[in-house]
Design a protein around this motif. Structure first.
Motif, short mmCIF file in Angstrom:
data_model
loop_
_atom_site.label_atom_id
_atom_site.label_comp_id
_atom_site.label_asym_id
_atom_site.label_seq_id
_atom_site.Cartn_x
_atom_site.Cartn_y
_atom_site.Cartn_z
N ARG A 61 0.82 -1.21 0.00
CA ARG A 61 0.00 0.00 0.00
C ARG A 61 0.85 1.27 0.00
NH1 ARG A 61 -2.40 3.45 3.42
NH2 ARG A 61 -1.43 2.62 5.27
N ARG A 62 1.98 1.22 0.72
CA ARG A 62 2.83 2.41 0.87
C ARG A 62 4.16 2.22 0.13
NH1 ARG A 62 4.21 3.46 6.35
NH2 ARG A 62 4.58 5.56 5.63
N ARG A 63 4.08 1.68 -1.08
CA ARG A 63 5.30 1.34 -1.82
C ARG A 63 6.27 2.50 -1.95
NH1 ARG A 63 1.19 -0.92 -4.65
NH2 ARG A 63 1.32 0.45 -6.45
N ASP A 64 5.75 3.72 -2.11
CA ASP A 64 6.64 4.88 -2.28
C ASP A 64 7.37 5.24 -0.99
OD1 ASP A 64 6.04 5.10 -4.95
OD2 ASP A 64 4.43 6.56 -4.64
N ALA A 65 6.89 4.77 0.17
CA ALA A 65 7.51 5.11 1.45
C ALA A 65 8.57 4.10 1.89
CB ALA A 65 6.44 5.20 2.54
N VAL A 66 8.61 2.94 1.25
CA VAL A 66 9.55 1.89 1.66
C VAL A 66 10.98 2.30 1.31
CG1 VAL A 66 10.24 -0.52 1.30
CG2 VAL A 66 7.81 0.09 1.42
N ARG A 67 11.86 2.16 2.31
CA ARG A 67 13.27 2.50 2.08
C ARG A 67 14.09 1.24 1.81
NH1 ARG A 67 14.06 6.77 6.97
NH2 ARG A 67 13.02 8.50 5.95
N VAL A 68 14.89 1.29 0.75
CA VAL A 68 15.84 0.22 0.44
C VAL A 68 17.17 0.62 1.07
CG1 VAL A 68 17.03 -1.04 -1.39
CG2 VAL A 68 14.64 -0.30 -1.72
N VAL A 69 17.67 -0.22 1.98
CA VAL A 69 18.94 0.06 2.65
C VAL A 69 19.88 -1.10 2.35
CG1 VAL A 69 20.08 0.35 4.88
CG2 VAL A 69 17.85 1.41 4.47
N ASP A 70 21.04 -0.78 1.83
CA ASP A 70 22.04 -1.78 1.47
C ASP A 70 21.43 -2.84 0.56
OD1 ASP A 70 24.61 -2.79 1.46
OD2 ASP A 70 24.29 -4.03 3.25
N GLY A 71 20.58 -2.39 -0.37
CA GLY A 71 19.99 -3.28 -1.36
C GLY A 71 18.85 -4.13 -0.86
N SER A 72 18.30 -3.84 0.34
CA SER A 72 17.25 -4.69 0.90
C SER A 72 16.17 -3.84 1.57
CB SER A 72 17.85 -5.65 1.94
OG SER A 72 16.84 -6.45 2.53
N ILE A 73 14.95 -4.41 1.62
CA ILE A 73 13.84 -3.75 2.31
C ILE A 73 13.58 -4.36 3.68
CG2 ILE A 73 12.73 -3.03 0.16
CD1 ILE A 73 10.67 -5.34 0.66
N ILE A 74 14.39 -5.32 4.12
CA ILE A 74 14.10 -6.04 5.36
C ILE A 74 14.05 -5.10 6.57
CG2 ILE A 74 16.51 -6.71 5.79
CD1 ILE A 74 13.30 -8.72 6.67
N ALA A 75 14.92 -4.14 6.65
CA ALA A 75 14.92 -3.24 7.81
C ALA A 75 13.60 -2.48 7.88
CB ALA A 75 16.10 -2.28 7.74
N LEU A 148 18.84 -7.19 17.54
CA LEU A 148 18.24 -8.45 17.10
C LEU A 148 18.66 -8.81 15.68
CD1 LEU A 148 14.65 -7.98 18.56
CD2 LEU A 148 16.56 -9.28 19.53
N GLU A 149 18.70 -7.83 14.79
CA GLU A 149 19.06 -8.10 13.40
C GLU A 149 20.53 -7.80 13.10
OE1 GLU A 149 17.23 -9.67 11.14
OE2 GLU A 149 15.72 -9.93 12.72
N GLU A 150 21.24 -7.19 14.05
CA GLU A 150 22.67 -6.92 13.94
C GLU A 150 23.05 -6.12 12.69
OE1 GLU A 150 24.55 -10.75 14.36
OE2 GLU A 150 24.00 -10.89 16.48
N LEU A 151 22.19 -5.16 12.35
CA LEU A 151 22.54 -4.27 11.23
C LEU A 151 23.62 -3.31 11.68
CD1 LEU A 151 19.19 -3.08 9.58
CD2 LEU A 151 20.84 -4.68 8.66
N PRO A 152 24.51 -2.90 10.79
CA PRO A 152 25.46 -1.85 11.12
C PRO A 152 24.71 -0.56 11.48
CG PRO A 152 26.09 -2.95 9.07
CD PRO A 152 24.72 -3.44 9.44
N LEU A 153 25.31 0.24 12.35
CA LEU A 153 24.67 1.49 12.78
C LEU A 153 24.32 2.39 11.60
CD1 LEU A 153 26.82 2.35 15.93
CD2 LEU A 153 24.52 1.37 15.87
N ALA A 154 25.20 2.44 10.61
CA ALA A 154 24.94 3.31 9.45
C ALA A 154 23.69 2.86 8.70
CB ALA A 154 26.15 3.32 8.52
N ASP A 155 23.50 1.54 8.55
CA ASP A 155 22.31 1.04 7.86
C ASP A 155 21.06 1.33 8.67
OD1 ASP A 155 23.96 0.14 5.89
OD2 ASP A 155 23.73 -1.99 6.33
#
Length: 197
Positions: A61-75, A148-155
């Motif tokens: 529904r909010r496709r335009d609001a989704v952010r891709v970070v490091d090539g992924s939408i998981i975050a 929990l997901e251990e993403l780098p702080l920058a991501d």
């Protein structure tokens, strides 16, 4: 659709333009991870399934609001899961409050909740879930992404749209608050012991 070698950024670009097959490939890739995260928060598989469904509905529904970070939408999906759980719990509290106002005087209380609580997982897990639920949404998001997901702080910072320094300070505050609220001698999660990297 087979997900091996899926270029997620390209798939999301197609999904954002309305391609249902591209969206399905991303759903297939991330649904288990989103469901697992939701289950950690809500405990009941049927509630986790509802949260997962809402997360992907919001992503579409909010496709335009989704952010891709490091090539992924998981975050983005995991942060949306946190927000969905928060809304679900708020709705349950309102429902329980309404039932309390409607209950007849002298009515015998239902002991099902007490029995379910007794059957719940270990006491430590309950304390951690309860403590997590009391954190602000911003603190829940930073714990989800960085611990929990251990993403780098920058991501994490890019996902949340805030400076890295803000993520560091929120992470430090959230770890301290979780430690105070759970009152456990051993660490909740190995990453909660140390400072932000």
């Amino acid at each position: 659709m087979h997900n091996a070698g899926l270029d997620e950024a390209v798939a999301w670009s197609r999904a954002r333009d309305g391609d249902p097959d591209a969206f399905t490939s991303l759903f297939d890739k991330h649904r288990d991870r989103v469901f697992g995260h939701a289950l950690r928060l809500v405990r009941q598989p049927h509630d986790a399934e509802d949260v997962t469904a809402v997360v992907f509905l919001e992503a579409w529904r909010r496709r335009d609001a989704v952010r891709v970070v490091d090539g992924s939408i998981i975050a983005w999906l995991l942060v949306t899961a946190n927000n969905t759980v928060h809304n679900l719990e708020r709705g349950k509290r309102r429902y329980r409050a309404a039932l309390t106002r409607m209950s007849e005087p002298g009515r015998t209380p239902d002991h099902a909740d007490d029995v379910a609580e007794d059957l719940d997982n270990r006491e430590r897990d309950r304390r951690v879930r309860d403590a997590f639920a009391t954190l602000s949404t911003a603190d829940q998001n930073v714990i989800t992404l960085c611990v929990l997901e251990e993403l780098p702080l920058a991501d994490a910072a890019r996902t949340l749209g805030v400076p890295v320094g803000t993520v560091k300070s929120r992470l430090s505050r959230a770890k301290r608050r979780l430690g105070d609220l759970t009152l456990v001698s051993e660490p909740i999660h190995p990453a909660l012991e140390g400072g932000a990297e």
